[in-house]
Scaffold this motif. Structure first.
Motif, PDB file in Angstrom:
ATOM      1  N   ILE A  37       0.511  -0.998   0.029  1.00 52.65           N
ATOM      2  CA  ILE A  37       0.352   0.074  -0.067  1.00 52.65           C
ATOM      3  C   ILE A  37       1.091   1.733  -0.523  1.00 52.65           C
ATOM      4  O   ILE A  37       0.995   2.547  -0.639  1.00 52.65           O
ATOM      5  N   GLY A  38       1.720   1.754   1.137  1.00 49.20           N
ATOM      6  CA  GLY A  38       2.379   2.881   0.271  1.00 49.20           C
ATOM      7  C   GLY A  38       3.909   2.508   1.609  1.00 49.20           C
ATOM      8  O   GLY A  38       4.060   1.023   2.277  1.00 49.20           O
ATOM      9  N   TYR A  59       2.516   6.257  -2.984  1.00 50.88           N
ATOM     10  CA  TYR A  59       1.651   5.763  -1.986  1.00 50.88           C
ATOM     11  C   TYR A  59       1.300   3.889  -3.495  1.00 50.88           C
ATOM     12  O   TYR A  59       1.560   5.073  -4.832  1.00 50.88           O
ATOM     13  N   LEU A  86      -5.540   4.266  -3.004  1.00 53.43           N
ATOM     14  CA  LEU A  86      -5.240   3.435  -1.847  1.00 53.43           C
ATOM     15  C   LEU A  86      -5.981   2.122  -2.158  1.00 53.43           C
ATOM     16  O   LEU A  86      -5.506   0.965  -1.091  1.00 53.43           O
ATOM     17  N   GLU A 226      -1.445   8.272   3.691  1.00 56.10           N
ATOM     18  CA  GLU A 226      -1.752   7.533   4.076  1.00 56.10           C
ATOM     19  C   GLU A 226       0.193   7.237   4.770  1.00 56.10           C
ATOM     20  O   GLU A 226       0.793   8.144   4.117  1.00 56.10           O
ATOM     21  N   THR A 234      -1.863   3.189  12.104  1.00 59.43           N
ATOM     22  CA  THR A 234      -2.452   2.069  10.599  1.00 59.43           C
ATOM     23  C   THR A 234      -1.574   0.486  11.524  1.00 59.43           C
ATOM     24  O   THR A 234      -2.259  -0.239  11.018  1.00 59.43           O
ATOM     25  N   ARG A 398      -6.974  10.493   7.551  1.00 59.71           N
ATOM     26  CA  ARG A 398      -5.713   8.817   7.398  1.00 59.71           C
ATOM     27  C   ARG A 398      -7.039   7.137   7.247  1.00 59.71           C
ATOM     28  O   ARG A 398      -5.919   6.223   7.261  1.00 59.71           O
ATOM     29  N   GLY A 401      -6.018   5.104   4.662  1.00 61.67           N
ATOM     30  CA  GLY A 401      -4.975   4.326   4.426  1.00 61.67           C
ATOM     31  C   GLY A 401      -5.378   3.557   5.543  1.00 61.67           C
ATOM     32  O   GLY A 401      -5.204   2.028   5.259  1.00 61.67           O
ATOM     33  N   HIS A 405      -5.583  -0.800   4.699  1.00 63.17           N
ATOM     34  CA  HIS A 405      -4.685  -1.687   5.567  1.00 63.17           C
ATOM     35  C   HIS A 405      -5.616  -3.028   5.955  1.00 63.17           C
ATOM     36  O   HIS A 405      -4.560  -4.110   6.413  1.00 63.17           O
TER      37      HIS A 405
END
Length: 437
Positions: A37-38, A59, A86, A226, A234, A398, A401, A405
């Motif tokens: 993801i990031g 990203y 994302l 993210e 996260t 956020r 993100g 996740h």
């Protein structure tokens, strides 16, 4: 007693090679997982040595600078496109982005009487608690809240992403009315506006905002969306999701993590620090006066006497935080629009001088630079956003993100996350109640 029985000798952490905070002695994060993801990139390895480099934030394989440059060059907002990236791993085409925005619009509503029953009847002095409580309450309105199939989690994610701005703004309006004796404004979101625009539209009594204001808030949401799998909130999402629990519980837990001042509340500290600087530095253009203040700050003689220069330094970045670099040029433009050029120059001066002063007084394993929090609080203040919403706006961003996740954790069907803890408590013989002194 509650303190004494819980103190762990710091030497034991070294003896047992415990990675406190899941970081090694150099400050690098202990590898706890893999993600697509990031990515946060801050150094290279050259002949076995770690060499700091300008920070990069990526990203889904796309450099944040390229992502931002792409939508700003087209003179459009980019947060909704970033959410799509994302969640689905690639940028949408025009048709896909249009359909996605329509779906977010469809979810941009709250259950009947929810605002009155959950927000107005029990206003909180902390909007992050409003968010966590409201997210948990939305579980009760979901027909199948414990279904953790990916299709259902995606639906829940998009709903929560769309609803969180409403919960944040309405939570603040209730707080301001019941605890601040201000007039109560509850504006429904406008169907023709995006997420950033609607936050300003719902927040302001007259619903008005400038294009530049909306552009800066949208940019802030993109930059905060993210930051890899290891940041505290996260990682919390991964930990809680690994237990197999529902989406509402996982996101509420992440909100609880972000509320902490070591994580989501840093820009509030930056704002307060600069207010103290403005009060104690007579001539903002005199670098000598600014240096004197920063010396006192680092020596625990000024502001909150912690020795910290808030907004300077980061757990990962050293040479530069790409989010702060991107933010800065647009912050200057907004400052000019608001007639706050002198204040912007003060920020620029502190950003330039603080790293060398910190380095002179501290033993550091890496350099320091301004992080995204250094400028974000200044931006929010120029936008007229109340301080109580600074961290909630971080959550509004956020959560995209977090949801990505969470899906990644469920898709990979990993083991429940359970690191080891070693007990260092002495063995104690049980004493019957009648014999205890």
């Amino acid at each position: 007693m509650a303190i004494a029985c819980n103190v762990v000798d710091r030497e034991l952490y070294t003896r047992f090679e415990v990675k406190r905070g899941l970081r090694d002695i150099s400050g690098k994060g202990v590898l706890a997982g893999l993600t697509r993801i990031g990515e946060v990139h801050s150094y290279i390895i050259d002949e076995g040595e770690t060499v700091p480099v300008p920070g990069r934030l990526i990203y889904r394989g796309i450099d944040i600078e390229d992502l931002v440059d792409g939508f700003l060059r087209d003179r459009r907002h980019g947060f909704e496109e970033t959410i799509y990236l994302l969640l689905f791993g690639e940028l949408p085409n025009i048709k896909e982005l249009g359909i996605f925005k329509e779906q977010l619009l469809e979810y941009r509503t709250l259950p009947s009487f929810f605002v009155n029953d959950m927000i107005m009847k029990s206003p909180s002095k902390d909007i992050m608690n409003v968010l966590a409580r409201s997210v948990l309450s939305l579980y009760s309105y979901d027909e199948d809240p414990d279904d953790i199939s990916i299709d259902n989690i995606l639906k829940q994610s998009m709903q929560l992403i769309s609803q969180l701005p409403l919960l944040a703004v309405y939570g603040y309006q209730a707080y301001a009315h019941y605890h601040g004796n201000t007039s109560l404004f509850i504006h429904s979101p406008h169907k023709d506006l995006g997420i950033a625009e609607n936050i300003l539209y719902m927040l302001r009594p007259d619903n008005k905002f400038t294009p530049l204001e909306a552009e800066l808030l949208d940019l802030s949401l993109v930059l905060h969306a993210e930051h890899g799998g290891g940041n505290n909130s996260t990682f919390t999402t991964h930990v809680v999701s690994s237990s197999g629990t529902d989406t509402y519980s996982a996101i509420a837990a992440a909100i609880g993590s972000l509320k902490g001042p070591r994580h989501g509340g840093a820009n509030i500290k930056v704002t307060a620090m600069f207010e103290d600087i403005k009060e104690n530095v007579e001539n903002w253009e005199d670098e000598g006066q600014v240096i004197t203040y920063l010396e006192r700050l680092v020596n625990k003689e000024a502001f909150d006497k912690t020795g910290l220069v808030y907004g300077v330094g980061h757990a990962v970045y050293s040479v530069s935080d790409p989010r702060a670099v991107i933010f800065k040029s647009y912050v200057k433009t907004l400052a000019q629009e608001k007639g706050l050029e002198a204040e912007f120059e003060l920020f620029d001066t502190v950003e330039r001088l603080a790293p060398s002063i910190i380095e002179k007084h501290r033993k550091m394993y890496k350099g320091v630079s301004a992080n995204v929090d250094f400028y974000s609080g200044f931006v929010y203040r120029m936008l007229g956003i109340p301080e109580e919403l600074y961290t909630p706006l971080f959550a509004v961003s956020r959560i995209s993100g977090w949801c990505a996740h969470r899906i990644e954790e469920i898709v990979n069907q990993g083991k429940i996350i359970r690191p080891a803890y070693k007990s260092v408590a002495p063995k104690v013989t049980y004493v019957p109640l009648s014999q205890r002194k």
